[in-house]
Structure formats: structure tokens, C-alpha cells
Design an enzyme around this catalytic site. Sequence first.
Site, PDB file in Angstrom:
ATOM      1  N   GLU A  38      24.960   6.836  67.346  1.00 55.31           N
ATOM      2  CA  GLU A  38      24.782   5.696  68.253  1.00 55.31           C
ATOM      3  C   GLU A  38      26.037   4.836  68.154  1.00 55.31           C
ATOM      4  OE1 GLU A  38      21.914   1.832  69.160  1.00 55.31           O
ATOM      5  OE2 GLU A  38      21.452   3.152  67.458  1.00 55.31           O
ATOM      6  N   ARG A 265      20.470  13.430  53.429  1.00 55.48           N
ATOM      7  CA  ARG A 265      21.616  12.602  53.769  1.00 55.48           C
ATOM      8  C   ARG A 265      22.468  12.376  52.531  1.00 55.48           C
ATOM      9  NH1 ARG A 265      19.485   6.777  55.459  1.00 55.48           N
ATOM     10  NH2 ARG A 265      21.721   6.491  55.715  1.00 55.48           N
ATOM     11  N   LYS A 275      24.476   0.871  58.482  1.00 55.40           N
ATOM     12  CA  LYS A 275      25.320   0.147  59.433  1.00 55.40           C
ATOM     13  C   LYS A 275      24.981  -1.335  59.457  1.00 55.40           C
ATOM     14  CE  LYS A 275      26.414   3.735  62.860  1.00 55.40           C
ATOM     15  NZ  LYS A 275      26.213   4.125  64.275  1.00 55.40           N
TER      16      LYS A 275
END
Length: 560
Positions: A38, A265, A275
Amino acid sequence: MSDSSSADHDASNFIRDMIAADIEKGKTSRVVTRFPPEPNGYLHIGHAKSICLNFGVARDFGGYCNLRFDDTNPEKESVEYVNAIRRDVEWLGFEWHSNPFASDYFDQLFDFALALIKQGDAYVDSQSADEIRATRGTLKDPGANGPYRNRSVDENLQMFKDMKAGKYTDGEHVLRAKIDMLSGNINMRDPIIYRIRHVNHHNTGDKWCIYPLYDFTHGLSDAIEGVTHSLCTLEFEDHRPLYDWILDKLADVIPARPEQTEFARLQLEYSLTSKRKLNQLVVDGHVDSWDDPRMLTISGMRRRGFTPESIVTFCSMIGVTKKDSHIEMGVLENALREDLNRRAERRMAVINPLKVVIENYPEGQEEMVTGANHPQNPDYGTREIPFSREIYIEQDDFMEDAPKKFFRLSVGREVRLRFAYYITCKKVIKNEDGSIERLICTYDPESRGGKSADGRKVKGTIHWVSARHAVDARVNLYERLFNTTNPGGETDFVSAINPESLIVAEKAKLEPAVNPVDNKLAYQFERLGYFISDSESSEEQPVFNRTMTLRDSWAKANKA
């Protein structure tokens, strides 16, 4: 863009094994993956793992990978982030097949939503956000059907079209998938798939005032692009039933049927990969910017002097697993050290200078000594280094009252100057406050090149810079940004910031062969570490960032 040439890209992992099996069974003829960030922030080291995996497996199995921007959140997204992401993926050495936006598919996604409504699999809900939250239930308690769940297909179609036409205000209605409010998986309790937002979109402008949510967009975008293997991190495992439900419900109208597989991850000690938290560091001024060299964003690592090869190698070293685990920061740092040790040219620099006057060296005389640009690789050639009567050495390389095992400079002791001569300290000149102003030394003119005529041995070798020829510079000495191994787990992660993550040396002295601008690769400043010119460095004001120390001094200090 050039293709990555990482070592060990053939390393096996469960995803590679799965793809190999799919090809062998004829389930997949050509592997297609995607990396779908994104554009609401800069990429970080966690994204690097996903980039290397998605682009790497597609390349190695003869397929391709798309760089797709999942841009369904217009309030938080911008062209700045789009450009930064492209730059980072390219810098890491990967080539994308195509570079679409999820917003490119908004017309198709709208049609898919209409198809769900016509099938009775989606409905317009007019409850408030709080009411929807209350009826959704919890992880322990089931949800409950809302009052608008049984609207007719015709009414839902008209209302959804009116939502698109801008007849309603933000939050007045949402479109929800009609699944099961009693599901044990909370993601399946009639999730919202469209909401109203009267905001400008970076790619589509003001064309749309309704936007699909990620869970609806993701799988359908994969299907539109013909993705065969949708590789996601483990937090999307609970979302996979919804991913499959949407694709199954639209099986007759979608062009392809991708499959989602999850992997662990990257969780790297002493770092953040959120983020939101990284953005807080920037907004609140704890760091200078997204590319602050202390940030483990790709842009921050590039500015600090990390090489793309070291990052790709690191991602290969840690592998791909189904279980979360924490990786030691030293693994990443050593991958960089090994890469730079092989490739970085050597130079001499003095970070905290102490002047030395060689009293028996003729005044006004200067000469050139020869230094190897790389001690293990003669192909790098040599350079000429100016030498004169006055030089600078590191303050730490002198001790007035030195212990026996101190093999650097002290009064009455002799050391070797790298590439030059033996010198002996005769006297210390001090300022009125007792600090050392300069050292008075003598040199052995028969020891040029670091070897004495009589064969005597000197244990200590120190680096230096000619005072007459030195280039003044500012050097930023960077350390890890956080003091704790898991700052993301801290209630107040800001309190874990290392107060010594940046120390600025304002009066550094560099040998003139150091290029202060546009370095693509860090230098090794001999005995000090790896350093690269900062993006703000100039001929008039050189600025260098310490990329990495020569050894893992952090681990040693924290073990003590």
C-alpha cells in the site's frame, strides 16, 4: 532495471517446494506472483523479505512478478510513496513485469460487487460504525444479524449504485458481504467490502466516492492479473477463508483462480516494522525523515550505505518459514560487513583529530606514499597519499600514561604510521586547561613504507592524515536506533530510543583521495569502519555517515 543476482537464490524453502510440486503436477504452467504494497509509507526491511521472495521465486521458476499498488485508502496514500516504493524495488535489483494499481481495477471491482449483490451474497448496511461493531461480536461471542441484512436484491442494487453516484455522505452506508454472523472467524462475519469516502484519490482523482476494502480488492486483483501464487505474511492467514469465499462466489466471472499461501514475516531485533510507528518517529521528530540512516527503511538503509546485495543475501540467509521467529540484528549487520569487506576501497580518516608535529621532518617538505586501495584485491590498484611534517592521528591512539599492553602511541614509544614511517613521541604540549594541544614526535627516515633498516619490530600501526592536505568533514556516527530487542512490544516504544544512536563528529579529517559526493559504495576508513557520503554532502561541506563498524562492538558492549 536490472535483474537481481543474489547468491543462494536457489535455497530451498516450503514455498519453493510447493511451487515446484505445482509445476510437476501440471497445476501451474507459468508462475505469476505479485508484491502488493500500500503506498502509505516507505518500505522497510520487512518488505525486503517479501520482495525477495515474490520476485525471486517468479524469476527462478521462469515466471514473472508484478509490482502492484494496493491503493484503496486514499486518505493515507500519495504519489511520493508510490515513487519511493518503485525506487526501492529497483534499487534492490528486481524487475517487475507490470506495475498496476488496484485502483486501475475499480470499474471491474464495482462490477464484481454488483454480481455479489445479484447473487444475494452482498447487501447495503445502513447501521453506524458503532452499531456494526456492536453486532459483529468478539473473538469469544458470536455476532448478530443486523436490521438491514435481508434487504431485497433490487433495493441493494439501487442503493449501491446511488452510493457510487455520490448521493450519500461518508459513513451513511456500507456494502457488506453476506456470509455468516455466527462464524468462529470474525473476518467472515459479514465483512465490509465497500465504504463511502468523498476524497481525492492520487490515481483516480475524483472519479470515485466509494472505495473497496483491501480484503475484497486483494484476491480479485490477483485474479485479474493471473497470479498463481499469492504469497502473504502470517497475519493474513485468518483472512484466507474470506479470500477464498470471494473468489469462489465469483468463480464464473473472474479470469483466473489464485491461491494464497502465508509465510512468517521478518521480525528483526532492535527494529520496528510498523509503518504507523515509523511514521510517528518521523512526525514527532525523533528521526529526521523516512530516510534517516537510523531507520531500517530501504531508503534509510541506502542512505546509510547498505548495499542491495547485502540485503538480498540477508533475506536468503534467514529463509522462509511458517513460524514467526526473531532474527538477531547481527545477522543483517554481518551480511553487510562481509559484502563491504570484499568490495569497499580503503581510505584513511581521523574522526577525533590530535595534531602531531614531526620535529625532525624538514619544514615545507612533503612527499607521497603509496597505499593499496584494497589489501586483498590488487586489481583495485593503489593511490598516492600526501605526507608532511604535521599530521593528525586519532585521540584514542595516544595515551599519556599508557599500560604495558597499550601498543599505540605514548611518550617514549614508537609506532608505525600506515604506509609511511616509524615515529616516536617525545613530548606532549598542553593547553592552559590541561587538554592536549599537540604531540612532538620524531621519525625514522630509514623506515619509509613501514619497515625499519635495522629490522626492529614495532607492534602498533596507526592511521593518520596529513594536516596540510586534510579535507575537513562532518561525520555522523550511527548506532542502533533502539536499546531493546523488541521495541515494537514496548507500551511506549519511544522510550526505547537509544540516546546515542547518533553522535556527530564535527572536525573529522579525511585524506584527499576520499570523494565527498555521489558514492555508490561505502569506503572502509581504515581501523574505523565503513563510511559513505551522505545525500547532503558536497565538495564545500563533506558529510559522511558511518555505515557499520568493523566488528560487532554493540554485542560486546551489551554483553558486558
